[in-house]
Design a protein around this motif. Sequence first.
Motif, PDB file in Angstrom:
ATOM      1  N   GLY A  58       0.573  -1.234  -0.431  1.00 22.97           N
ATOM      2  CA  GLY A  58      -0.172  -0.069   0.392  1.00 22.97           C
ATOM      3  C   GLY A  58       0.661   1.658  -0.447  1.00 22.97           C
ATOM      4  O   GLY A  58       2.866   1.347  -0.216  1.00 22.97           O
ATOM      5  N   ALA A  59      -0.113   2.268   0.331  1.00 16.61           N
ATOM      6  CA  ALA A  59       0.631   3.729  -0.006  1.00 16.61           C
ATOM      7  C   ALA A  59       1.922   3.796   1.141  1.00 16.61           C
ATOM      8  O   ALA A  59       2.855   4.459   1.821  1.00 16.61           O
ATOM      9  N   LEU A  60       1.222   3.192   2.192  1.00 22.17           N
ATOM     10  CA  LEU A  60       1.599   3.665   3.762  1.00 22.17           C
ATOM     11  C   LEU A  60       3.499   2.996   3.204  1.00 22.17           C
ATOM     12  O   LEU A  60       4.220   3.331   4.068  1.00 22.17           O
ATOM     13  N   ASP A  61       3.304   1.583   2.882  1.00 20.86           N
ATOM     14  CA  ASP A  61       3.900   1.297   2.855  1.00 20.86           C
ATOM     15  C   ASP A  61       6.084   1.258   1.915  1.00 20.86           C
ATOM     16  O   ASP A  61       6.174   1.071   2.330  1.00 20.86           O
ATOM     17  N   ARG A  62       4.937   1.781   1.255  1.00 25.10           N
ATOM     18  CA  ARG A  62       5.610   2.150   0.022  1.00 25.10           C
ATOM     19  C   ARG A  62       6.567   3.750   0.807  1.00 25.10           C
ATOM     20  O   ARG A  62       7.283   3.604   0.130  1.00 25.10           O
ATOM     21  N   ILE A  63       5.953   4.803   1.145  1.00 25.45           N
ATOM     22  CA  ILE A  63       6.413   6.039   1.908  1.00 25.45           C
ATOM     23  C   ILE A  63       7.567   5.287   3.154  1.00 25.45           C
ATOM     24  O   ILE A  63       8.380   5.803   3.247  1.00 25.45           O
ATOM     25  N   GLU A  64       7.344   4.191   3.931  1.00 18.85           N
ATOM     26  CA  GLU A  64       7.740   3.637   5.134  1.00 18.85           C
ATOM     27  C   GLU A  64       9.422   3.078   3.931  1.00 18.85           C
ATOM     28  O   GLU A  64      10.643   3.032   4.522  1.00 18.85           O
ATOM     29  N   ASP A  68      -5.965   4.060  -3.449  1.00 17.02           N
ATOM     30  CA  ASP A  68      -6.438   4.675  -2.047  1.00 17.02           C
ATOM     31  C   ASP A  68      -7.616   5.422  -1.726  1.00 17.02           C
ATOM     32  O   ASP A  68      -8.071   4.981  -0.925  1.00 17.02           O
ATOM     33  N   LEU A  69      -7.863   6.243  -2.381  1.00 12.08           N
ATOM     34  CA  LEU A  69      -8.553   7.230  -2.644  1.00 12.08           C
ATOM     35  C   LEU A  69     -10.528   6.444  -3.027  1.00 12.08           C
ATOM     36  O   LEU A  69     -11.342   6.611  -2.378  1.00 12.08           O
ATOM     37  N   ARG A  70     -10.025   6.356  -3.822  1.00 11.13           N
ATOM     38  CA  ARG A  70     -11.010   4.783  -4.899  1.00 11.13           C
ATOM     39  C   ARG A  70     -11.732   3.601  -3.209  1.00 11.13           C
ATOM     40  O   ARG A  70     -12.947   3.738  -3.466  1.00 11.13           O
ATOM     41  N   THR A  87     -13.973   4.315  11.187  1.00 17.83           N
ATOM     42  CA  THR A  87     -13.578   4.159   9.314  1.00 17.83           C
ATOM     43  C   THR A  87     -13.122   5.333   9.352  1.00 17.83           C
ATOM     44  O   THR A  87     -11.161   5.746   8.228  1.00 17.83           O
ATOM     45  N   LEU A  88     -13.940   6.711   9.102  1.00 16.07           N
ATOM     46  CA  LEU A  88     -13.485   7.754   8.082  1.00 16.07           C
ATOM     47  C   LEU A  88     -11.619   8.315   8.868  1.00 16.07           C
ATOM     48  O   LEU A  88     -11.293   8.808   8.431  1.00 16.07           O
ATOM     49  N   ALA A  89     -12.123   8.144   9.797  1.00 15.13           N
ATOM     50  CA  ALA A  89     -11.105   8.901  11.164  1.00 15.13           C
ATOM     51  C   ALA A  89      -9.794   7.526  11.310  1.00 15.13           C
ATOM     52  O   ALA A  89      -8.841   8.307  10.988  1.00 15.13           O
ATOM     53  N   ASN A  90      -9.729   6.715  10.899  1.00 15.79           N
ATOM     54  CA  ASN A  90      -8.463   5.562  10.222  1.00 15.79           C
ATOM     55  C   ASN A  90      -8.166   6.455   8.956  1.00 15.79           C
ATOM     56  O   ASN A  90      -6.680   6.219   8.893  1.00 15.79           O
ATOM     57  N   PHE A  91      -9.142   6.307   7.818  1.00 12.07           N
ATOM     58  CA  PHE A  91      -8.705   7.383   7.130  1.00 12.07           C
ATOM     59  C   PHE A  91      -7.680   8.523   7.276  1.00 12.07           C
ATOM     60  O   PHE A  91      -6.554   8.639   6.063  1.00 12.07           O
ATOM     61  N   GLU A  92      -8.340   8.893   7.982  1.00 12.88           N
ATOM     62  CA  GLU A  92      -7.219  10.546   8.077  1.00 12.88           C
ATOM     63  C   GLU A  92      -6.469   9.720   8.279  1.00 12.88           C
ATOM     64  O   GLU A  92      -5.765  10.741   8.142  1.00 12.88           O
ATOM     65  N   GLN A  93      -6.057   9.253   9.438  1.00  9.81           N
ATOM     66  CA  GLN A  93      -4.680   8.836   9.827  1.00  9.81           C
ATOM     67  C   GLN A  93      -3.949   7.990   8.845  1.00  9.81           C
ATOM     68  O   GLN A  93      -2.478   8.933   8.909  1.00  9.81           O
ATOM     69  N   PHE A  94      -4.516   7.206   7.884  1.00  8.81           N
ATOM     70  CA  PHE A  94      -4.038   6.868   6.828  1.00  8.81           C
ATOM     71  C   PHE A  94      -3.301   8.199   6.255  1.00  8.81           C
ATOM     72  O   PHE A  94      -1.793   7.806   5.472  1.00  8.81           O
ATOM     73  N   LEU A  95      -4.212   9.226   5.714  1.00  9.81           N
ATOM     74  CA  LEU A  95      -3.521   9.969   5.091  1.00  9.81           C
ATOM     75  C   LEU A  95      -3.202  11.097   5.868  1.00  9.81           C
ATOM     76  O   LEU A  95      -1.656  11.339   4.479  1.00  9.81           O
ATOM     77  N   HIS A  96      -2.744  10.733   6.631  1.00 11.88           N
ATOM     78  CA  HIS A  96      -2.439  12.325   7.305  1.00 11.88           C
ATOM     79  C   HIS A  96      -0.575  11.664   7.384  1.00 11.88           C
ATOM     80  O   HIS A  96       0.485  12.465   6.870  1.00 11.88           O
ATOM     81  N   ARG A  97      -0.131   9.998   7.584  1.00 10.11           N
ATOM     82  CA  ARG A  97       0.306   9.813   7.285  1.00 10.11           C
ATOM     83  C   ARG A  97       1.261   9.803   6.422  1.00 10.11           C
ATOM     84  O   ARG A  97       2.209  10.022   5.696  1.00 10.11           O
ATOM     85  N   ALA A  98       0.792   9.491   5.264  1.00 12.75           N
ATOM     86  CA  ALA A  98       1.078   9.363   4.559  1.00 12.75           C
ATOM     87  C   ALA A  98       1.487  10.667   3.604  1.00 12.75           C
ATOM     88  O   ALA A  98       3.251  10.716   2.776  1.00 12.75           O
ATOM     89  N   LEU A  99       1.059  11.771   3.708  1.00 13.85           N
ATOM     90  CA  LEU A  99       1.244  13.269   3.223  1.00 13.85           C
ATOM     91  C   LEU A  99       2.460  13.244   4.052  1.00 13.85           C
ATOM     92  O   LEU A  99       3.660  14.256   3.397  1.00 13.85           O
ATOM     93  N   SER A 100       2.444  13.147   5.541  1.00 13.96           N
ATOM     94  CA  SER A 100       4.029  13.183   6.398  1.00 13.96           C
ATOM     95  C   SER A 100       5.087  12.730   5.623  1.00 13.96           C
ATOM     96  O   SER A 100       6.074  13.945   4.867  1.00 13.96           O
ATOM     97  N   GLY A 101       5.039  11.820   5.245  1.00 13.43           N
ATOM     98  CA  GLY A 101       5.831  10.818   4.497  1.00 13.43           C
ATOM     99  C   GLY A 101       6.568  11.270   2.995  1.00 13.43           C
ATOM    100  O   GLY A 101       7.543  11.506   3.073  1.00 13.43           O
ATOM    101  N   VAL A 102       5.328  11.905   2.377  1.00 11.84           N
ATOM    102  CA  VAL A 102       5.459  12.711   0.862  1.00 11.84           C
ATOM    103  C   VAL A 102       6.660  13.891   1.497  1.00 11.84           C
ATOM    104  O   VAL A 102       7.475  14.202   0.429  1.00 11.84           O
ATOM    105  N   GLU A 103       5.898  14.572   2.602  1.00 11.72           N
ATOM    106  CA  GLU A 103       6.734  16.080   2.914  1.00 11.72           C
ATOM    107  C   GLU A 103       7.917  15.571   3.607  1.00 11.72           C
ATOM    108  O   GLU A 103       8.885  16.690   2.759  1.00 11.72           O
ATOM    109  N   ARG A 104       8.142  14.709   4.069  1.00 10.04           N
ATOM    110  CA  ARG A 104       9.126  14.499   4.751  1.00 10.04           C
ATOM    111  C   ARG A 104       9.459  13.861   3.004  1.00 10.04           C
ATOM    112  O   ARG A 104      11.878  14.110   3.318  1.00 10.04           O
ATOM    113  N   GLY A 105       9.711  13.384   2.725  1.00 10.19           N
ATOM    114  CA  GLY A 105      10.666  12.586   1.467  1.00 10.19           C
ATOM    115  C   GLY A 105      11.530  13.906   0.154  1.00 10.19           C
ATOM    116  O   GLY A 105      11.952  14.403  -0.497  1.00 10.19           O
TER     117      GLY A 105
END
Length: 179
Positions: free
Chosen positions: A11-17, A56-58, A131-149
């Motif tokens: 998934g996207a989070l794994d790719r960011i990691e 992931d958005l779909r 479910t939406l809170a979990n997805f919000e956390q996922f997106l936040h972590r994904a965006l943070s990872g992209v921002e760090r990169g």
Amino acid sequence: MTDIDGSKSVGALDRIEEIIAYVEQAKAVPMSRACKVDRAEMIAMLEELQNELPGDLRRAEAMLQERDKIIDAGEREAERIITEGETEHARLVSRHEITVSAEHEGNRIIAEARGEAQRLRDEVDEYVDTTLANFEQFLHRALSGVERGRDKMHTLREIGTFAPSPQEPVEEEKPLPQL
């Protein structure tokens, strides 16, 4: 994350990691916070991440549609229960000798149906909120990872090219790609 066919997917989070680990393991430049990374490999990793995010958005949109279906089904069931209660109420009221008790029983059934409908709505809302809170956390972590990169890439761009060590051949300086 498991695909519909049961196979394991990244998934996207794994790719960011993976990207973060790649940058963390990159060879450090002496006396600097900078590191050396293979530009083509970093770009390929970021492009893979970019390609995964729409999926992931779909999935998030599908979850919202599922939530709407659950709410609709709950409302239909609530209406059915209320209709049954009102029908039962009307039937009991029509009997002259039990009019008073029928009226109480009908009101009880309607109140019970409304309570059940509210309970179903509350459960669905809680499920959707979680479910939406979990997805919000996922997106936040994904965006943070992209921002760090991106920050690391900008740092590398600001530093420019590195002086090669005596063992390394001198390569012609190439500009970093624009994102």
